[in-house]
Scaffold this motif. Structure first.
Motif, PDB file in Angstrom:
ATOM      1  N   ASN A 171       0.872  -1.180   0.000  1.00 16.52           N
ATOM      2  CA  ASN A 171       0.000   0.000   0.000  1.00 16.52           C
ATOM      3  C   ASN A 171       0.904   1.223   0.000  1.00 16.52           C
ATOM      4  OD1 ASN A 171      -1.758   2.082   0.561  1.00 16.52           O
ATOM      5  ND2 ASN A 171      -2.229   1.398   2.649  1.00 16.52           N
ATOM      6  N   LYS A 230       0.055   4.259  -0.207  1.00 14.46           N
ATOM      7  CA  LYS A 230      -0.576   5.450   0.383  1.00 14.46           C
ATOM      8  C   LYS A 230      -0.327   6.653  -0.536  1.00 14.46           C
ATOM      9  CE  LYS A 230      -0.066   3.232   4.809  1.00 14.46           C
ATOM     10  NZ  LYS A 230       0.026   3.317   6.249  1.00 14.46           N
ATOM     11  N   HIS A 290      -9.431   1.228   4.910  1.00 21.10           N
ATOM     12  CA  HIS A 290      -8.155   1.383   5.609  1.00 21.10           C
ATOM     13  C   HIS A 290      -8.348   2.315   6.811  1.00 21.10           C
ATOM     14  CE1 HIS A 290      -4.061   2.581   6.516  1.00 21.10           C
ATOM     15  NE2 HIS A 290      -3.687   1.467   5.916  1.00 21.10           N
ATOM     16  N   GLU A 339      -5.284  -4.917  10.709  1.00 19.60           N
ATOM     17  CA  GLU A 339      -4.230  -3.925  10.919  1.00 19.60           C
ATOM     18  C   GLU A 339      -4.497  -3.153  12.211  1.00 19.60           C
ATOM     19  OE1 GLU A 339      -2.228  -2.776   6.959  1.00 19.60           O
ATOM     20  OE2 GLU A 339      -4.025  -1.555   7.155  1.00 19.60           O
ATOM     21  N   ALA A 394      -0.158  -0.091  15.283  1.00 19.92           N
ATOM     22  CA  ALA A 394       1.026  -0.723  14.684  1.00 19.92           C
ATOM     23  C   ALA A 394       1.339  -0.154  13.299  1.00 19.92           C
ATOM     24  CB  ALA A 394       0.821  -2.238  14.586  1.00 19.92           C
ATOM     25  N   ILE A 395       0.445   0.688  12.780  1.00 27.14           N
ATOM     26  CA  ILE A 395       0.617   1.188  11.415  1.00 27.14           C
ATOM     27  C   ILE A 395       1.602   2.353  11.402  1.00 27.14           C
ATOM     28  CG2 ILE A 395      -0.526   2.333   9.478  1.00 27.14           C
ATOM     29  CD1 ILE A 395      -3.033   0.711  10.134  1.00 27.14           C
ATOM     30  N   GLY A 396       2.696   2.159  10.692  1.00 32.10           N
ATOM     31  CA  GLY A 396       3.669   3.238  10.515  1.00 32.10           C
ATOM     32  C   GLY A 396       4.428   3.598  11.781  1.00 32.10           C
ATOM     33  N   GLY A 455       0.772  -3.719   9.535  1.00 30.80           N
ATOM     34  CA  GLY A 455       1.217  -2.839  10.609  1.00 30.80           C
ATOM     35  C   GLY A 455       2.694  -3.061  10.861  1.00 30.80           C
ATOM     36  N   SER A 456       3.519  -2.201  10.227  1.00 36.10           N
ATOM     37  CA  SER A 456       4.974  -2.239  10.422  1.00 36.10           C
ATOM     38  C   SER A 456       5.606  -3.581  10.050  1.00 36.10           C
ATOM     39  CB  SER A 456       5.344  -1.845  11.848  1.00 36.10           C
ATOM     40  OG  SER A 456       4.932  -0.513  12.118  1.00 36.10           O
ATOM     41  N   LEU A 513      -0.255  -6.952   4.473  1.00 37.86           N
ATOM     42  CA  LEU A 513      -0.505  -5.663   3.829  1.00 37.86           C
ATOM     43  C   LEU A 513       0.592  -4.738   4.344  1.00 37.86           C
ATOM     44  CD1 LEU A 513      -2.217  -3.906   1.982  1.00 37.86           C
ATOM     45  CD2 LEU A 513      -3.766  -3.467   3.884  1.00 37.86           C
ATOM     46  N   VAL A 514       1.402  -4.251   3.426  1.00 35.67           N
ATOM     47  CA  VAL A 514       2.661  -3.590   3.787  1.00 35.67           C
ATOM     48  C   VAL A 514       2.628  -2.143   3.323  1.00 35.67           C
ATOM     49  CG1 VAL A 514       5.172  -3.728   3.573  1.00 35.67           C
ATOM     50  CG2 VAL A 514       3.802  -5.822   3.404  1.00 35.67           C
ATOM     51  N   GLY A 515       2.861  -1.208   4.222  1.00 32.36           N
ATOM     52  CA  GLY A 515       2.892   0.203   3.857  1.00 32.36           C
ATOM     53  C   GLY A 515       4.315   0.644   3.536  1.00 32.36           C
ATOM     54  N   GLY A 516       4.969   1.221   4.531  1.00 36.47           N
ATOM     55  CA  GLY A 516       6.296   1.816   4.329  1.00 36.47           C
ATOM     56  C   GLY A 516       7.289   0.897   3.625  1.00 36.47           C
TER      57      GLY A 516
END
Ligand code: PGA
Length: 250
Positions: A9, A11, A94, A163, A167-169, A208-209, A228-231
């Motif tokens: 993701n 973002k 989200h 998520e 824990a997100i970011g 979440g991280s 599901l992976v952000g950063g």
């Protein structure tokens, strides 16, 4: 066991230049047998990203959609528009949209239903805040979000992402024991809501991280069917080891 899905993701990050990362991610996805790989970039990058992954196993998705087919909804994007751009999936509900755009479970459900009806896979996100976890309400909050946000049809194109908001970011992840407990509860809820067979097939992602250092242990937890992976999805260097960790468990 459902085939794992590792979804990135982006973002509100990325640029045309950053799509070079997608080339490297696609090359890794070709080697990662038995793992589905997806990237959800901002709307403006969907079509160029789709051109980049043509002929590779990587799917491109959106980060949100509207439930209506078309109309006077300034700033929104319909599922048909996502499909026309070449998207194959879409994230809905989200926590950043639930928080900043005040999305309700009901709206998330309508979006998920529209996405599935349009032929997209819908990744429905749920997760508790830190205050809710501290109050011992994590499972109840997630159960309530699932009941309110999940479509009851089209389970073959449904994915759930757990998520925890805290824990997100943040660099903090839920412990494997906590993830195991919540994912088992989500699996029970999915069976109750969708029926036994359909509920067993829906993939439950943890988010979440997630990063190269913790992916293997999180993906090894029962009922964790991907991430599901952000950063860590913004560069191939950070994302590919997560895809490889999923492939190594196959
Ligand atoms: P993160 O984001 O990996 O940067 O914590 C996950 C998400 O919001 O989907």
């Amino acid at each position: 066991m459902p085939k794992p899905l590792i979804a990135g993701n982006w973002k509100m990050n990325g640029s045309r230049a950053a799509l070079a990362e997608v080339d490297a991610i696609a090359a890794a996805a070709e080697r990662a047998n038995g793992v589905d790989v997806a990237i959800c970039p901002p709307f403006t990058l969907i079509e160029p990203a789709v051109r980049k992954v043509e002929g590779t196993p990587v799917a491109i998705g959106g980060q949100d959609c509207h439930w209506a087919e078309k109309g006077a909804y300034t700033g929104w994007t319909s599922c048909a528009m996502l499909v026309e751009a070449g998207a194959r999936l879409v994230i809905v509900g989200h926590s950043e949209r639930r928080q900043y755009a005040h999305e309700t479970d009901e709206e998330v459900r309508r979006k998920a239903e529209a996405a599935i009806a349009a032929g997209l896979t819908a990744i429905v996100c749920v997760g508790e805040t830190e205050a809710e976890r501290d109050a011992g309400e994590a499972e109840a909050v997630v159960a309530r979000q699932l009941r309110g946000s999940l479509p009851t049809d089209g389970a073959e194109r449904l994915v759930v992402a757990y998520e925890p908001v805290w824990a997100i970011g943040t660099g903090r992840t839920a412990s494997c024991d906590d993830v195991a407990a919540i994912h088992a509860a989500i699996r029970r809820d999915l069976r109750a809501i969708l029926g036994d067979a359909a509920g067993a097939q829906v993939r439950i992602l943890y988010g979440g991280s997630v990063n190269a250092g913790n992916a293997a242990e999180l993906l090894a937890v029962a009922d964790v069917d991907g991430a599901l992976v952000g950063g860590a999805s913004l560069t191939a260097a950070a994302f590919v080891p997560i895809v490889e960790a999923a492939a190594a468990q196959g």
